[in-house]
Design a protein around this motif. Structure first.
Motif, PDB file in Angstrom:
ATOM      1  N   LEU A  30       0.920  -1.139   0.117  1.00 32.91           N
ATOM      2  CA  LEU A  30       0.065  -0.226  -0.165  1.00 32.91           C
ATOM      3  C   LEU A  30       0.715   1.197  -0.019  1.00 32.91           C
ATOM      4  O   LEU A  30       0.598   2.360  -0.769  1.00 32.91           O
ATOM      5  N   LYS A  31       1.732   1.099   0.853  1.00 30.59           N
ATOM      6  CA  LYS A  31       2.999   2.397   0.800  1.00 30.59           C
ATOM      7  C   LYS A  31       3.247   2.714  -0.587  1.00 30.59           C
ATOM      8  O   LYS A  31       3.627   3.794  -1.047  1.00 30.59           O
ATOM      9  N   GLU A  32       3.705   1.700  -1.284  1.00 29.77           N
ATOM     10  CA  GLU A  32       4.617   1.622  -2.513  1.00 29.77           C
ATOM     11  C   GLU A  32       3.712   2.503  -3.383  1.00 29.77           C
ATOM     12  O   GLU A  32       3.861   3.134  -4.302  1.00 29.77           O
ATOM     13  N   ALA A  33       2.361   1.734  -3.524  1.00 24.79           N
ATOM     14  CA  ALA A  33       1.250   2.300  -4.420  1.00 24.79           C
ATOM     15  C   ALA A  33       0.958   3.806  -4.153  1.00 24.79           C
ATOM     16  O   ALA A  33       0.627   4.617  -4.911  1.00 24.79           O
ATOM     17  N   LEU A  34       0.745   4.197  -3.012  1.00 23.84           N
ATOM     18  CA  LEU A  34       0.444   5.450  -2.612  1.00 23.84           C
ATOM     19  C   LEU A  34       1.716   6.297  -2.962  1.00 23.84           C
ATOM     20  O   LEU A  34       1.282   7.559  -3.374  1.00 23.84           O
ATOM     21  N   GLU A  35       2.728   6.087  -2.659  1.00 22.21           N
ATOM     22  CA  GLU A  35       3.840   7.027  -3.166  1.00 22.21           C
ATOM     23  C   GLU A  35       3.992   7.356  -4.801  1.00 22.21           C
ATOM     24  O   GLU A  35       4.571   8.244  -5.131  1.00 22.21           O
ATOM     25  N   LYS A  36       3.459   6.285  -5.412  1.00 21.22           N
ATOM     26  CA  LYS A  36       3.186   6.496  -6.918  1.00 21.22           C
ATOM     27  C   LYS A  36       2.143   7.295  -7.525  1.00 21.22           C
ATOM     28  O   LYS A  36       1.948   7.428  -8.595  1.00 21.22           O
ATOM     29  N   LEU A  37       1.023   7.218  -6.486  1.00 22.88           N
ATOM     30  CA  LEU A  37      -0.440   7.628  -6.959  1.00 22.88           C
ATOM     31  C   LEU A  37      -0.251   9.221  -6.915  1.00 22.88           C
ATOM     32  O   LEU A  37       0.371   9.910  -6.174  1.00 22.88           O
ATOM     33  N   GLN A  38      -0.681   9.601  -8.485  1.00 19.51           N
ATOM     34  CA  GLN A  38      -0.739  11.192  -8.326  1.00 19.51           C
ATOM     35  C   GLN A  38      -2.196  11.856  -8.635  1.00 19.51           C
ATOM     36  O   GLN A  38      -2.904  11.041  -8.673  1.00 19.51           O
ATOM     37  N   GLY A  39      -2.109  12.995  -8.354  1.00 17.44           N
ATOM     38  CA  GLY A  39      -3.614  13.538  -8.618  1.00 17.44           C
ATOM     39  C   GLY A  39      -4.165  13.839  -7.216  1.00 17.44           C
ATOM     40  O   GLY A  39      -5.292  14.591  -7.281  1.00 17.44           O
ATOM     41  N   PHE A  40      -3.487  13.645  -6.148  1.00 19.25           N
ATOM     42  CA  PHE A  40      -4.398  14.019  -4.994  1.00 19.25           C
ATOM     43  C   PHE A  40      -3.419  14.927  -3.918  1.00 19.25           C
ATOM     44  O   PHE A  40      -2.089  14.694  -3.920  1.00 19.25           O
ATOM     45  N   ASP A  41      -3.898  15.921  -3.340  1.00 19.68           N
ATOM     46  CA  ASP A  41      -2.990  16.820  -2.387  1.00 19.68           C
ATOM     47  C   ASP A  41      -3.236  16.143  -0.932  1.00 19.68           C
ATOM     48  O   ASP A  41      -2.087  15.975  -0.330  1.00 19.68           O
ATOM     49  N   ASP A  42      -4.102  15.294  -0.768  1.00 20.68           N
ATOM     50  CA  ASP A  42      -4.241  14.728   0.639  1.00 20.68           C
ATOM     51  C   ASP A  42      -4.827  13.474   0.516  1.00 20.68           C
ATOM     52  O   ASP A  42      -5.977  13.167  -0.084  1.00 20.68           O
ATOM     53  N   ILE A  43      -4.714  12.397   1.598  1.00 18.09           N
ATOM     54  CA  ILE A  43      -5.140  11.127   1.665  1.00 18.09           C
ATOM     55  C   ILE A  43      -5.313  10.714   3.120  1.00 18.09           C
ATOM     56  O   ILE A  43      -4.472  11.122   3.958  1.00 18.09           O
ATOM     57  N   TYR A  44      -6.624  10.453   3.438  1.00 21.05           N
ATOM     58  CA  TYR A  44      -7.222   9.999   4.690  1.00 21.05           C
ATOM     59  C   TYR A  44      -7.309   8.564   4.602  1.00 21.05           C
ATOM     60  O   TYR A  44      -8.172   8.052   3.788  1.00 21.05           O
ATOM     61  N   ILE A  45      -6.801   7.857   5.512  1.00 20.36           N
ATOM     62  CA  ILE A  45      -7.004   6.376   5.342  1.00 20.36           C
ATOM     63  C   ILE A  45      -7.867   5.798   6.853  1.00 20.36           C
ATOM     64  O   ILE A  45      -7.337   6.075   7.896  1.00 20.36           O
ATOM     65  N   ASP A  46      -8.947   5.329   6.529  1.00 19.61           N
ATOM     66  CA  ASP A  46      -9.863   4.696   7.782  1.00 19.61           C
ATOM     67  C   ASP A  46      -9.313   3.185   7.916  1.00 19.61           C
ATOM     68  O   ASP A  46      -9.009   2.680   6.733  1.00 19.61           O
ATOM     69  N   THR A  47      -9.627   2.862   9.208  1.00 19.59           N
ATOM     70  CA  THR A  47      -8.811   1.347   9.398  1.00 19.59           C
ATOM     71  C   THR A  47      -9.707   0.519  10.241  1.00 19.59           C
ATOM     72  O   THR A  47     -10.655   1.160  10.937  1.00 19.59           O
ATOM     73  N   PRO A  48      -9.709  -0.489  10.289  1.00 22.28           N
ATOM     74  CA  PRO A  48     -10.553  -1.388  11.038  1.00 22.28           C
ATOM     75  C   PRO A  48      -9.914  -1.345  12.627  1.00 22.28           C
ATOM     76  O   PRO A  48      -8.804  -0.959  12.799  1.00 22.28           O
ATOM     77  N   PRO A  49     -10.953  -1.570  13.516  1.00 23.07           N
ATOM     78  CA  PRO A  49     -10.844  -1.343  14.976  1.00 23.07           C
ATOM     79  C   PRO A  49      -9.819  -2.688  15.467  1.00 23.07           C
ATOM     80  O   PRO A  49     -10.137  -3.134  16.574  1.00 23.07           O
ATOM     81  N   ILE A  50      -8.810  -2.860  14.828  1.00 23.72           N
ATOM     82  CA  ILE A  50      -7.924  -3.970  15.135  1.00 23.72           C
ATOM     83  C   ILE A  50      -6.417  -3.841  14.581  1.00 23.72           C
ATOM     84  O   ILE A  50      -6.239  -3.349  13.410  1.00 23.72           O
ATOM     85  N   LEU A  51      -5.324  -4.102  15.274  1.00 25.57           N
ATOM     86  CA  LEU A  51      -4.047  -3.938  14.613  1.00 25.57           C
ATOM     87  C   LEU A  51      -3.847  -5.196  14.016  1.00 25.57           C
ATOM     88  O   LEU A  51      -3.222  -6.203  14.245  1.00 25.57           O
TER      89      LEU A  51
END
Length: 259
Positions: A118-139
């Protein structure tokens, strides 16, 4: 900027906080993406008005592609995010939807060490100023992937004694992810949600957290039925009731983390 909203305790308002901060960010003219990694898909439904039933148009497709090697020894997961991002009814606001298929994929992704994809993909993703990631309630695999991919972490806290105990465990877990996988990860702040300022216990808990040096944000969110109403009509508060007190509280919170 990539922000993850995370707490291992359920029911603390992660999806509500994610979507409302992202919506304000979009109103400010910034092209904003919400990534929904919670199999429940609450952020997806909040922003789209429905859950996405076809897995080939959700984040599940990205993770399935992470498991599919091409003939040339690579995989195409890093190039596929653009094709599964959905426009919302709100200008500048987009969502990468969740899907129930995330659940059965998790074991395979863990066993094949796909935690950095996911990190690799988001570092390559273009066209967005900000990204907010919602997560499950568990690690789990997905929340760890988000913590590794993010630059900043916001922690919702709902003014409960049990939530306080869970907070210490959570801070330790985040510190471990930072030490092992993402040294740039910063805990941006603890968001006090469902805060009743006239009640003794919430005020005492918050004062104690501040005294302990924890990064409690001063802009706190009050309880209100308007939150549930905004969920039911699939409109973040800045669109549903822009002049309500709760909308002002979210704007104040947004301003505090962007000062």
């Amino acid at each position: 900027m990539r922000r993850v909203i995370f707490n291992q305790k359920g029911g603390v308002g992660k999806s509500t906080i994610t979507c409302n901060l992202a919506a304000i960010n979009a109103v400010e003219g910034r092209r904003t993406l919400v990534i929904d990694l919670d199999v429940q898909g609450n952020s997806t439904q909040y922003l789209l008005g429905h859950k996405v039933t076809e897995s080939d148009k959700t984040i599940a497709l990205f993770f399935k592609d992470c498991l599919s090697l091409s003939l040339f020894g690579g995989n195409n997961a890093n190039s596929g995010l653009e094709n599964i991002i959905h426009e919302t009814p709100f200008p500048n606001l987009f969502v990468l939807p969740s899907h129930p298929e995330l659940e059965p994929l998790q074991g395979r992704l863990e066993s094949r060490f796909k935690i950095f994809k996911l990190k690799e993909a988001l570092e390559k993703l273009q066209g967005f100023d900000d990204i907010y990631i919602d997560t499950p309630p568990i690690l789990n695999f997905y929340s760890q992937s988000a913590l590794i991919a993010a630059q900043k972490c916001l922690i919702p806290f709902d003014c409960d004694t049990f939530a306080r105990e869970a907070l210490y465990t959570l801070m330790h877990a985040i510190a471990e992810v930072r030490a092992d996988h993402n040294q740039g990860l910063e805990v941006e702040g603890i968001i006090v949600n469902q805060y009743q300022k006239q009640a003794n216990l919430p005020r005492q808990l918050v004062e104690e957290l501040i005294a302990e040096g924890l990064p409690v944000l001063m802009s706190m969110i009050s309880p209100s039925v308007k939150v549930r109403e905004s969920h039911s009509v699939s409109q973040p508060l800045v669109h549903y009731m822009p002049h309500h007190k709760l909308s002002d509280e979210f704007r104040a919170l947004y301003a505090e983390i962007h000062k």
